[in-house]
Design a protein around this motif. Structure first.
Motif, short mmCIF file in Angstrom:
data_model
loop_
_atom_site.label_atom_id
_atom_site.label_comp_id
_atom_site.label_asym_id
_atom_site.label_seq_id
_atom_site.Cartn_x
_atom_site.Cartn_y
_atom_site.Cartn_z
N ILE B 77 -26.75 -42.58 6.61
CA ILE B 77 -26.73 -41.11 6.68
C ILE B 77 -26.12 -40.52 5.41
CG2 ILE B 77 -25.68 -39.13 7.85
CD1 ILE B 77 -26.08 -40.63 10.49
N ILE B 78 -24.96 -41.07 5.01
CA ILE B 78 -24.31 -40.54 3.80
C ILE B 78 -25.22 -40.71 2.60
CG2 ILE B 78 -22.37 -40.83 2.20
CD1 ILE B 78 -20.69 -41.60 4.66
N GLY B 79 -25.82 -41.90 2.49
CA GLY B 79 -26.72 -42.17 1.38
C GLY B 79 -27.88 -41.18 1.35
N THR B 80 -28.45 -40.89 2.53
CA THR B 80 -29.60 -39.99 2.58
C THR B 80 -29.21 -38.55 2.24
OG1 THR B 80 -30.45 -41.38 4.37
CG2 THR B 80 -31.58 -39.31 3.98
N VAL B 81 -28.05 -38.11 2.79
CA VAL B 81 -27.64 -36.72 2.56
C VAL B 81 -27.25 -36.51 1.09
CG1 VAL B 81 -25.91 -34.97 3.09
CG2 VAL B 81 -26.96 -36.29 4.93
N VAL B 82 -26.36 -37.37 0.58
CA VAL B 82 -25.92 -37.21 -0.81
C VAL B 82 -27.10 -37.38 -1.77
CG1 VAL B 82 -24.46 -38.17 -2.63
CG2 VAL B 82 -23.57 -37.95 -0.31
N GLY B 83 -27.87 -38.45 -1.55
CA GLY B 83 -29.03 -38.68 -2.41
C GLY B 83 -30.06 -37.59 -2.27
N GLY B 84 -30.22 -37.09 -1.03
CA GLY B 84 -31.21 -36.04 -0.78
C GLY B 84 -30.88 -34.77 -1.55
N ILE B 85 -29.59 -34.42 -1.59
CA ILE B 85 -29.18 -33.22 -2.32
C ILE B 85 -29.35 -33.42 -3.83
CG2 ILE B 85 -27.22 -31.72 -2.90
CD1 ILE B 85 -26.23 -32.26 0.01
N LEU B 86 -28.88 -34.58 -4.31
CA LEU B 86 -28.96 -34.84 -5.75
C LEU B 86 -30.41 -34.95 -6.23
CD1 LEU B 86 -26.05 -37.40 -6.27
CD2 LEU B 86 -26.09 -34.97 -6.80
N SER B 87 -31.30 -35.34 -5.34
CA SER B 87 -32.69 -35.53 -5.77
C SER B 87 -33.40 -34.21 -6.03
CB SER B 87 -33.46 -36.34 -4.73
OG SER B 87 -33.64 -35.57 -3.56
N ILE B 88 -32.86 -33.10 -5.49
CA ILE B 88 -33.55 -31.80 -5.66
C ILE B 88 -33.66 -31.43 -7.14
CG2 ILE B 88 -33.50 -29.33 -5.13
CD1 ILE B 88 -32.26 -30.07 -2.42
N PRO B 89 -32.52 -31.34 -7.88
CA PRO B 89 -32.68 -31.00 -9.31
C PRO B 89 -33.46 -32.05 -10.08
CG PRO B 89 -30.40 -31.58 -8.81
CD PRO B 89 -31.10 -31.43 -7.50
N VAL B 90 -33.26 -33.33 -9.73
CA VAL B 90 -33.98 -34.39 -10.46
C VAL B 90 -35.48 -34.21 -10.29
CG1 VAL B 90 -34.30 -36.87 -10.69
CG2 VAL B 90 -32.03 -35.97 -10.17
N ALA B 91 -35.91 -33.91 -9.06
CA ALA B 91 -37.35 -33.76 -8.80
C ALA B 91 -37.91 -32.51 -9.48
CB ALA B 91 -37.61 -33.70 -7.30
N VAL B 92 -37.18 -31.39 -9.38
CA VAL B 92 -37.67 -30.13 -9.94
C VAL B 92 -37.85 -30.26 -11.46
CG1 VAL B 92 -37.03 -27.74 -10.43
CG2 VAL B 92 -36.80 -28.64 -8.12
N LEU B 93 -36.85 -30.87 -12.12
CA LEU B 93 -36.93 -30.99 -13.58
C LEU B 93 -37.96 -32.02 -14.01
CD1 LEU B 93 -33.14 -30.75 -14.46
CD2 LEU B 93 -34.91 -29.03 -14.86
N ALA B 94 -38.36 -32.90 -13.09
CA ALA B 94 -39.37 -33.91 -13.44
C ALA B 94 -40.78 -33.41 -13.17
CB ALA B 94 -39.11 -35.20 -12.68
N ALA B 95 -40.90 -32.22 -12.53
CA ALA B 95 -42.22 -31.65 -12.27
C ALA B 95 -42.65 -30.85 -13.49
CB ALA B 95 -42.20 -30.77 -11.02
N ARG B 96 -43.78 -31.22 -14.06
CA ARG B 96 -44.23 -30.63 -15.33
C ARG B 96 -44.36 -29.11 -15.26
NH1 ARG B 96 -47.93 -34.99 -17.88
NH2 ARG B 96 -47.45 -35.80 -15.82
N ASN B 97 -44.77 -28.59 -14.10
CA ASN B 97 -45.04 -27.15 -13.99
C ASN B 97 -43.76 -26.32 -13.80
OD1 ASN B 97 -44.71 -28.46 -11.58
ND2 ASN B 97 -46.13 -27.18 -10.46
#
Lengths: 266, 260
Positions: B77-97
């Motif tokens: 659960i901790i891994g999913t929540v912490v990773g889930g939050i951190l993945s938002i900026p990583v994903a947005v900045l990795a999207a070309r558009n």
């Protein structure tokens, strides 16, 4: 709403826009629009109607020349200054562009984004004043009873009303409507056009509408601007525009595809 | 109706070549690791002895699994929540558009790929060395693993959104952040929840394995019992894990299907 009479003027001076692929979107345009005017822009597709509107709020950048709003040049690079200009310029789109999963109210509040501190918008803590402005905007297009309905549940005409309300929530000096009725049925089309005309009269907001249908242009326009291959080929009153003028704008005889109500074609 | 054209002849040479290549690769690999079928058959006896010793599972051991099992779930659960939050900026900045310029995109994209290339066990060992053996190391490792999983999948679905709404937000004078928040994320939200649930499923499974390298949870118990040759307990643990994972996957899959 605070639209005094010297707000909402637009001036293009020797303006040119060439797209990276070489397409000419705007050619040597010199044009002046006075505060509170209701201008309809016509021309066949690809004539540069959208290019003209999108140059006014900086969505399209100039290749050369300038466009000014209230005497100040529209900034040609993204940043704070351009955002401050866009805050005063509302835009209405053919495809409405609402967040379908959100309520009508949330969509209208998007028009207030540039008016409130960033953290408030981010946390959805809108000041009472801004909620009031949004509600008044909904009143203006008589759709208040849908305020808490999800945007996805509205009909096309209702969605476009929400689009107009979002633009009104900006308390803008100018409204740019890019083919606002192109995805609507004839009855709804007339309602939306009447809304735009009424808002222009009541609030004195300078309004530019791109239209494809000639009869609509004639019926609702005060002033008609005709574009062809990015060039201004007609600029005159909607009362005096002739079929001959339309032929010049379109470069061909017009057909029933160019009018909304077919019986108008004589 | 027009005549159906003749079926083109099958390319036998390509087929034969592909099969020969696969056979050669397999033989070469088997030779390389000293794999031999005769030895395997001889050792089957040892394998069956192991199975006999593992049967029946030691159900009396089950209550003692509760605590480490909860620890495993907590790690996931901790891994999913912490990773889930951190993945938002990583994903947005990795999207070309949506990204903030070419350099940001390039750096973020490569950062994401590095995270994804390194296996979860590597992160568990790294964090175990850094913060000591135990569940905290496991949770940190899974956070990184989750960022890798979600950001890769989500950045791709963000690249497929309709850019009309983000443009509308820019047209009202919105900032980049507001364009992302109000224009882009609402369109990608369903996918995000779906990927986060998927990451949680992976994390439950992974957190059991992570225990083997000392990152706490049920994997740690498994390793201790195996080292002590308590095979009836080992089979009990495996059975319990199997049932738990099936249940969690079923729940998560049901939610994910509802979303679509």
């Amino acid at each position: 709403m605070d639209n005094n009479s010297n707000q909402g003027s637009i001036r293009f001076s020797d303006a040119n826009i060439v797209y990276p692929n070489g397409t000419v979107g705007m050619k040597d345009l010199n044009l002046e629009i006075k505060p509170g005017e209701f201008v309809v822009i016509v021309g066949s597709s690809g004539a540069g109607k959208s290019t003209l509107l999108r140059a006014i709020n900086g969505l399209n950048k100039m290749t050369s020349g300038t466009v000014e709003v209230d005497g100040e040049a529209v900034p040609q690079k993204d940043g704070r200054e351009l955002r401050l200009l866009r805050k005063r310029v509302g835009m209405i789109f053919q495809d409405f562009r609402l967040v379908k999963r959100l309520t009508v109210m949330s969509n209208v509040l998007i028009g207030r984004l540039a008016h409130v501190p960033g953290w408030r918008a981010m946390l959805n803590l809108w000041p009472a004043h801004d909620k009031e402005v949004a509600m008044k905007a909904l009143e203006r297009v008589s759709i208040t009873e849908k305020a808490w309905v999800k945007a996805s549940q509205l009909s096309g005409g209702q969605q476009q009303r929400v689009g107009i309300a979002r633009a009104l929530a900006q308390e803008p000096a100018i409204i740019l409507a890019d083919e606002p009725v192109a995805s609507l049925d004839p009855v709804t089309t007339h309602q939306i056009m009447q809304d735009l005309v009424r808002i222009n009269r009541e609030l004195g907001i300078t309004t530019l509408v791109n239209l494809h249908f000639l009869d609509l242009a004639r019926k609702y326009g005060q002033r008609i601007i005709g574009l062809r291959f990015g060039e201004l080929v007609y600029d005159g009153s909607a009362k005096t525009v002739t079929d001959e003028d339309f032929r010049d704008i379109y470069g061909r005889d017009f057909t029933e595809d160019d009018v909304l109500d077919e019986d108008v074609v004589g | 109706m027009s005549a159906v054209p003749a079926k083109p002849p099958r390319n036998w040479l390509a087929w034969g070549g592909t099969i020969a290549f696969l056979v050669a690769m397999t033989w070469w690999s088997a030779h390389g690791i000293g794999f031999s079928l005769t030895e395997l058959l001889c050792n089957l006896a040892g394998g069956s002895r192991l199975l006999q010793e593992s049967w029946p599972p030691d159900f009396a051991f089950l209550p003692r699994l509760y605590e480490p099992f909860m620890e495993t779930i907590n790690i996931a659960i901790i891994g999913t929540v912490v990773g889930g939050i951190l993945s938002i900026p990583v994903a947005v900045l990795a999207a070309r558009n949506l990204t903030l310029g070419r350099v940001t995109w390039f750096v973020d994209r490569n950062f994401m790929n590095i995270l994804r290339t390194l296996p979860d066990l590597f992160w568990a060992m790294l964090f175990a060395t850094a913060v000591g053996f135990g569940p905290v190391a496991g949770a940190l490792a899974l956070s990184v693993f989750t960022v890798a999983v979600i950001s890769k999948l989500w950045s791709e679905s963000l690249e497929a959104i309709d850019m009309g709404m983000p443009e509308a937000v820019r047209a009202v004078g919105g900032t980049w952040l507001q364009m992302v928040q109000f224009g882009a994320i609402p369109q990608g939200l369903q996918h995000y929840v779906s990927y986060a649930l998927y990451a949680f499923e992976l994390n439950v499974r992974a957190s059991m394995v992570l225990g083997l390298v000392g990152a706490g949870g049920i994997g740690m118990i498994l390793e201790v019992q195996r080292a002590n040759f308590e095979y009836e307990r080992v089979s009990m643990i495996i059975l319990a894990v199997l049932v738990a994972v099936l249940i969690i996957e079923q729940i998560s899959e049901t939610i994910r299907r509802r979303l679509e």
